[in-house]
Design an enzyme around this catalytic site. Sequence first.
Site, PDB file in Angstrom:
ATOM      1  N   LYS A  79      55.405  23.048  -2.859  1.00 32.29           N
ATOM      2  CA  LYS A  79      55.703  23.801  -1.479  1.00 32.29           C
ATOM      3  C   LYS A  79      55.252  22.878  -0.325  1.00 32.29           C
ATOM      4  CE  LYS A  79      55.020  27.949   1.555  1.00 32.29           C
ATOM      5  NZ  LYS A  79      54.528  29.350   1.400  1.00 32.29           N
ATOM      6  N   SER A 154      57.376  33.175   2.200  1.00 36.97           N
ATOM      7  CA  SER A 154      57.751  31.824   2.953  1.00 36.97           C
ATOM      8  C   SER A 154      57.984  30.915   1.812  1.00 36.97           C
ATOM      9  CB  SER A 154      56.771  31.491   3.841  1.00 36.97           C
ATOM     10  OG  SER A 154      55.629  31.089   3.323  1.00 36.97           O
ATOM     11  N   SER A 178      54.002  35.751   0.284  1.00 34.87           N
ATOM     12  CA  SER A 178      54.874  34.790   0.480  1.00 34.87           C
ATOM     13  C   SER A 178      55.176  33.980  -1.091  1.00 34.87           C
ATOM     14  CB  SER A 178      54.392  33.653   1.277  1.00 34.87           C
ATOM     15  OG  SER A 178      54.527  34.033   2.731  1.00 34.87           O
TER      16      SER A 178
END
Length: 484
Positions: A79, A154, A178
Amino acid sequence: MTLFDLRLQEIHNRLHNRELSVSDLVKEAFVKIREYDGRIGAYLTLNEEGAMAEAARLDDKLLTNESQGLLFGLPVGIKDNMVTEGLRTTCASQFLSNYDPIYDATVVTKLKQSETVMLGKLNMDEFAMGGSNENSSFHPVRNPWDLSRVPGGSSGGSAAAVAAGEAYFTLGSDTGGSIRQPASYCGVVGLKPTYGRISRYGLVAFASSLDQIGPITKNVEDSAYVLQAIAGHDPKDSTSADVEVPDYLSALTGEVAGLKIAVPKEYLEGIEPQVKAAVLEVLRVLEGLGAVWEEVSLPHTEYAVAAYYLLASSEASSNLSRFDGVRYGVRADNPGNLLDLYYDSRSQGFGPEVKRRIMLGTYALSSGYYDAYYLKAQKVRTLIKQDFDQTFEKFDVILGPTAPTTAFPLGSQIDDPLTMYLNDILTIPVSLAGVPALSVPCGFADGLPVGLQIIGKPFDESTILRVAHAYEVHTDHHKQRPTL
């Protein structure tokens, strides 16, 4: 079947029997990325040249017949809010569109020590603020199961990449859901460990008392392998817990006889009927394996979303004050003075959702409102944690859906932030309490994946992995793949 459909142990054996090379695995990943990612948008930065060079090095190492760990040679995605030396880290924000870190996050260092191969950096909601991955300042991510729908956020890029076979596993971060919510929407396994179990050093902070890194994988066994590699105390992180890391693989026994499961009634209210039916079917399966369950109440659940957005936004407003156009990141052109430099850089660099949360957090922390909002939210957080503590005095795990619905259409909620925030109503209480939780696929509703959330006691990731693995052994939802 693709190479990434093989179990981790199968890949390990094939590598050491020289039936497969690391270069084969890495090439497979980039073939999938070239084929699919133009439509999905999971990656922001690719590391193809570096990945192929590292694969060649590891292939040479295989020739020496040295004993290698089980993560050896696996292609992974990270990420884009975890810093990677020499590889651009943007947090999906224009503010960091030119930022090339000079060091690695601790989790990245640990993956390098395990000799994985980094494919690139994954798309996300800007600064991890969002639940749909539509807040990326570069482009949204689309759900591989239905390209007209969101992948969740996210960590939407991290979940979508695994679902589409664009990485063997990925790392995401979870502040209020997330990792778990995108895992649910994309039909993969997402684990949020106990707060402090994994180092946050090198993770660009959103809300420091909530952020936690975790793996996103295709199955529970792989999740245990990755957690084993990245967990542990880190002196570079003051919030890292000095707690012994157990052997997570030994927990995957398939046995749940006598296990006591709590099912909060609040987690079954107001959710889609097909989602509720899938969770009740899970309970039937676990009952058949000898577990027992009982409905309970977590009475302060209804206050969790309000408390979370006050606390997380307050911490965000403080953490993001370092982005001022002076030290790193994008700087506004031709400011008239220092104050203009701050104003223009932040106005141009941050997107609307980030600005919304900075404003909310600054208001909650301001003089005259601190006691009314921030302090009160902290007190509610304590009550929520007490709900979990009292439940865990009698039960081993808590079960419920990960999200109240399946993935919703792109654009349907982007202009309605309150509705968007409520999508995390089932994951936020877990984050406020700091306990571990895992989302595992448990069925489908109108062709879209449904996720089951398994919540455990602090630092008892072993039990939630054991329950998820036992369920997985007797079902095949995790083996389903989207058609692209």
